[in-house]
Design a protein around this motif. Sequence first.
Motif, PDB file in Angstrom:
ATOM      1  N   ALA A  35       0.829  -1.205   0.000  1.00  0.00           N
ATOM      2  CA  ALA A  35       0.000   0.000   0.000  1.00  0.00           C
ATOM      3  C   ALA A  35       0.864   1.256   0.000  1.00  0.00           C
ATOM      4  N   LEU A  36       1.941   1.228   0.754  1.00  0.00           N
ATOM      5  CA  LEU A  36       2.848   2.375   0.801  1.00  0.00           C
ATOM      6  C   LEU A  36       3.547   2.582  -0.539  1.00  0.00           C
ATOM      7  N   LEU A  43       1.206   9.220  -5.650  1.00  0.00           N
ATOM      8  CA  LEU A  43       1.557  10.577  -5.239  1.00  0.00           C
ATOM      9  C   LEU A  43       2.516  11.219  -6.255  1.00  0.00           C
ATOM     10  N   ALA A  44       3.454  10.437  -6.755  1.00  0.00           N
ATOM     11  CA  ALA A  44       4.375  10.953  -7.766  1.00  0.00           C
ATOM     12  C   ALA A  44       3.618  11.323  -9.046  1.00  0.00           C
ATOM     13  N   LYS A  45       2.648  10.492  -9.430  1.00  0.00           N
ATOM     14  CA  LYS A  45       1.835  10.800 -10.613  1.00  0.00           C
ATOM     15  C   LYS A  45       1.018  12.074 -10.393  1.00  0.00           C
ATOM     16  N   ALA A  46       0.454  12.225  -9.207  1.00  0.00           N
ATOM     17  CA  ALA A  46      -0.335  13.424  -8.900  1.00  0.00           C
ATOM     18  C   ALA A  46       0.541  14.669  -8.925  1.00  0.00           C
ATOM     19  N   ARG A  47       1.738  14.566  -8.382  1.00  0.00           N
ATOM     20  CA  ARG A  47       2.661  15.708  -8.405  1.00  0.00           C
ATOM     21  C   ARG A  47       3.038  16.080  -9.834  1.00  0.00           C
ATOM     22  N   THR A  48       3.287  15.062 -10.646  1.00  0.00           N
ATOM     23  CA  THR A  48       3.633  15.309 -12.046  1.00  0.00           C
ATOM     24  C   THR A  48       2.482  16.006 -12.761  1.00  0.00           C
ATOM     25  N   ALA A 101      -5.191   9.171  -3.470  1.00  0.00           N
ATOM     26  CA  ALA A 101      -3.972   8.511  -2.997  1.00  0.00           C
ATOM     27  C   ALA A 101      -3.948   8.464  -1.475  1.00  0.00           C
ATOM     28  N   HIS A 102      -4.308   9.580  -0.834  1.00  0.00           N
ATOM     29  CA  HIS A 102      -4.332   9.625   0.632  1.00  0.00           C
ATOM     30  C   HIS A 102      -5.394   8.677   1.194  1.00  0.00           C
ATOM     31  N   LYS A 103      -6.567   8.645   0.576  1.00  0.00           N
ATOM     32  CA  LYS A 103      -7.638   7.773   1.065  1.00  0.00           C
ATOM     33  C   LYS A 103      -7.249   6.308   0.992  1.00  0.00           C
ATOM     34  N   LYS A 104      -6.618   5.915  -0.110  1.00  0.00           N
ATOM     35  CA  LYS A 104      -6.227   4.512  -0.270  1.00  0.00           C
ATOM     36  C   LYS A 104      -5.233   4.079   0.798  1.00  0.00           C
ATOM     37  N   VAL A 105      -4.248   4.911   1.057  1.00  0.00           N
ATOM     38  CA  VAL A 105      -3.251   4.526   2.060  1.00  0.00           C
ATOM     39  C   VAL A 105      -3.860   4.562   3.464  1.00  0.00           C
ATOM     40  N   GLU A 106      -4.770   5.504   3.722  1.00  0.00           N
ATOM     41  CA  GLU A 106      -5.440   5.540   5.021  1.00  0.00           C
ATOM     42  C   GLU A 106      -6.290   4.290   5.232  1.00  0.00           C
ATOM     43  N   GLN A 107      -6.983   3.845   4.187  1.00  0.00           N
ATOM     44  CA  GLN A 107      -7.788   2.635   4.287  1.00  0.00           C
ATOM     45  C   GLN A 107      -6.906   1.420   4.557  1.00  0.00           C
ATOM     46  N   ALA A 108      -5.770   1.354   3.898  1.00  0.00           N
ATOM     47  CA  ALA A 108      -4.852   0.236   4.115  1.00  0.00           C
ATOM     48  C   ALA A 108      -4.342   0.221   5.554  1.00  0.00           C
ATOM     49  N   TYR A 109      -3.998   1.379   6.084  1.00  0.00           N
ATOM     50  CA  TYR A 109      -3.515   1.441   7.461  1.00  0.00           C
ATOM     51  C   TYR A 109      -4.639   1.127   8.457  1.00  0.00           C
TER      52      TYR A 109
END
Length: 119
Positions: A35-36, A43-48, A101-109
Amino acid sequence: MPIRLFAASFVAAVVALSASAQDDPDPIRDKLDKALATYKTELAKARTGAERFFEKREGAARQKGDKKSVDQLRQDSKAFALTDELPAYVPLTNKQEFILAHKKVEQAYSAAIKDYVRT
Protein backbone atom coordinates in the motif's frame (compact mmCIF):
# COMPACT_ATOMS: atom_id res chain seq x y z
CA MET A 1 30.08 15.08 17.39
CA PRO A 2 27.44 13.58 19.78
CA ILE A 3 24.72 14.23 17.20
CA ARG A 4 26.60 12.20 14.60
CA LEU A 5 27.08 9.39 17.10
CA PHE A 6 23.38 9.45 17.96
CA ALA A 7 22.41 9.47 14.28
CA ALA A 8 24.73 6.56 13.55
CA SER A 9 23.39 4.50 16.44
CA PHE A 10 19.81 5.35 15.45
CA VAL A 11 20.42 4.19 11.88
CA ALA A 12 22.04 1.00 13.16
CA ALA A 13 19.03 0.28 15.38
CA VAL A 14 16.59 0.84 12.53
CA VAL A 15 18.59 -1.48 10.27
CA ALA A 16 18.68 -4.15 12.96
CA LEU A 17 14.94 -3.90 13.56
CA SER A 18 14.12 -4.05 9.88
CA ALA A 19 16.40 -7.06 9.43
CA SER A 20 14.70 -8.90 12.30
CA ALA A 21 11.29 -7.92 10.93
CA GLN A 22 12.23 -9.44 7.58
CA ASP A 23 12.96 -12.79 9.24
CA ASP A 24 9.40 -13.13 10.53
CA PRO A 25 6.83 -13.33 7.74
CA ASP A 26 4.00 -10.90 8.43
CA PRO A 27 1.22 -10.79 5.84
CA ILE A 28 -0.24 -7.62 7.35
CA ARG A 29 3.12 -5.86 7.07
CA ASP A 30 3.40 -7.05 3.47
CA LYS A 31 0.02 -5.48 2.69
CA LEU A 32 1.16 -2.23 4.29
CA ASP A 33 4.39 -2.23 2.32
CA LYS A 34 2.46 -2.74 -0.93
CA ALA A 35 0.00 0.00 0.00
CA LEU A 36 2.85 2.38 0.80
CA ALA A 37 4.59 1.62 -2.49
CA THR A 38 1.33 2.20 -4.37
CA TYR A 39 0.80 5.44 -2.46
CA LYS A 40 4.25 6.73 -3.36
CA THR A 41 3.65 5.89 -7.03
CA GLU A 42 0.23 7.56 -7.10
CA LEU A 43 1.56 10.58 -5.24
CA ALA A 44 4.37 10.95 -7.77
CA LYS A 45 1.83 10.80 -10.61
CA ALA A 46 -0.33 13.42 -8.90
CA ARG A 47 2.66 15.71 -8.40
CA THR A 48 3.63 15.31 -12.05
CA GLY A 49 0.09 16.19 -13.12
CA ALA A 50 0.08 19.29 -10.94
CA GLU A 51 3.49 20.36 -12.23
CA ARG A 52 2.27 19.96 -15.82
CA PHE A 53 -0.76 22.11 -14.96
CA PHE A 54 1.51 24.89 -13.66
CA GLU A 55 3.75 24.64 -16.73
CA LYS A 56 0.81 24.83 -19.17
CA ARG A 57 -0.74 27.74 -17.32
CA GLU A 58 2.58 29.55 -17.19
CA GLY A 59 3.12 28.97 -20.92
CA ALA A 60 -0.30 30.42 -21.69
CA ALA A 61 0.42 33.45 -19.51
CA ARG A 62 3.78 33.95 -21.27
CA GLN A 63 2.09 33.90 -24.66
CA LYS A 64 -0.33 36.57 -23.47
CA GLY A 65 2.58 38.60 -22.10
CA ASP A 66 1.09 38.62 -18.60
CA LYS A 67 4.19 38.93 -16.42
CA LYS A 68 2.17 39.26 -13.23
CA SER A 69 0.45 35.90 -13.83
CA VAL A 70 3.74 34.24 -14.76
CA ASP A 71 5.32 35.44 -11.52
CA GLN A 72 2.31 34.32 -9.49
CA LEU A 73 2.32 30.89 -11.13
CA ARG A 74 6.03 30.47 -10.45
CA GLN A 75 5.48 31.41 -6.83
CA ASP A 76 2.53 29.00 -6.52
CA SER A 77 4.55 26.25 -8.17
CA LYS A 78 7.42 26.73 -5.72
CA ALA A 79 5.00 26.73 -2.78
CA PHE A 80 3.44 23.52 -4.07
CA ALA A 81 6.87 21.90 -4.38
CA LEU A 82 7.53 22.69 -0.71
CA THR A 83 4.15 21.92 0.84
CA ASP A 84 2.16 19.76 -1.64
CA GLU A 85 -0.75 22.17 -1.18
CA LEU A 86 -2.49 23.24 -4.35
CA PRO A 87 -3.97 26.72 -4.81
CA ALA A 88 -7.75 27.09 -5.10
CA TYR A 89 -7.67 27.71 -8.87
CA VAL A 90 -6.16 24.29 -9.66
CA PRO A 91 -8.76 22.00 -11.29
CA LEU A 92 -10.56 19.50 -9.11
CA THR A 93 -9.18 16.59 -11.13
CA ASN A 94 -5.65 17.43 -10.00
CA LYS A 95 -6.76 17.74 -6.40
CA GLN A 96 -8.69 14.47 -6.52
CA GLU A 97 -5.56 12.56 -7.48
CA PHE A 98 -3.99 13.58 -4.17
CA ILE A 99 -7.19 12.91 -2.23
CA LEU A 100 -7.59 9.42 -3.68
CA ALA A 101 -3.97 8.51 -3.00
CA HIS A 102 -4.33 9.62 0.63
CA LYS A 103 -7.64 7.77 1.06
CA LYS A 104 -6.23 4.51 -0.27
CA VAL A 105 -3.25 4.53 2.06
CA GLU A 106 -5.44 5.54 5.02
CA GLN A 107 -7.79 2.63 4.29
CA ALA A 108 -4.85 0.24 4.11
CA TYR A 109 -3.51 1.44 7.46
CA SER A 110 -6.97 1.27 9.06
CA ALA A 111 -7.40 -2.29 7.82
CA ALA A 112 -3.95 -3.21 9.12
CA ILE A 113 -4.73 -1.78 12.55
CA LYS A 114 -7.93 -3.82 12.69
CA ASP A 115 -6.05 -6.96 11.60
CA TYR A 116 -3.36 -6.43 14.22
CA VAL A 117 -5.98 -5.89 16.93
CA ARG A 118 -7.75 -9.10 15.91
CA THR A 119 -4.55 -11.10 16.13
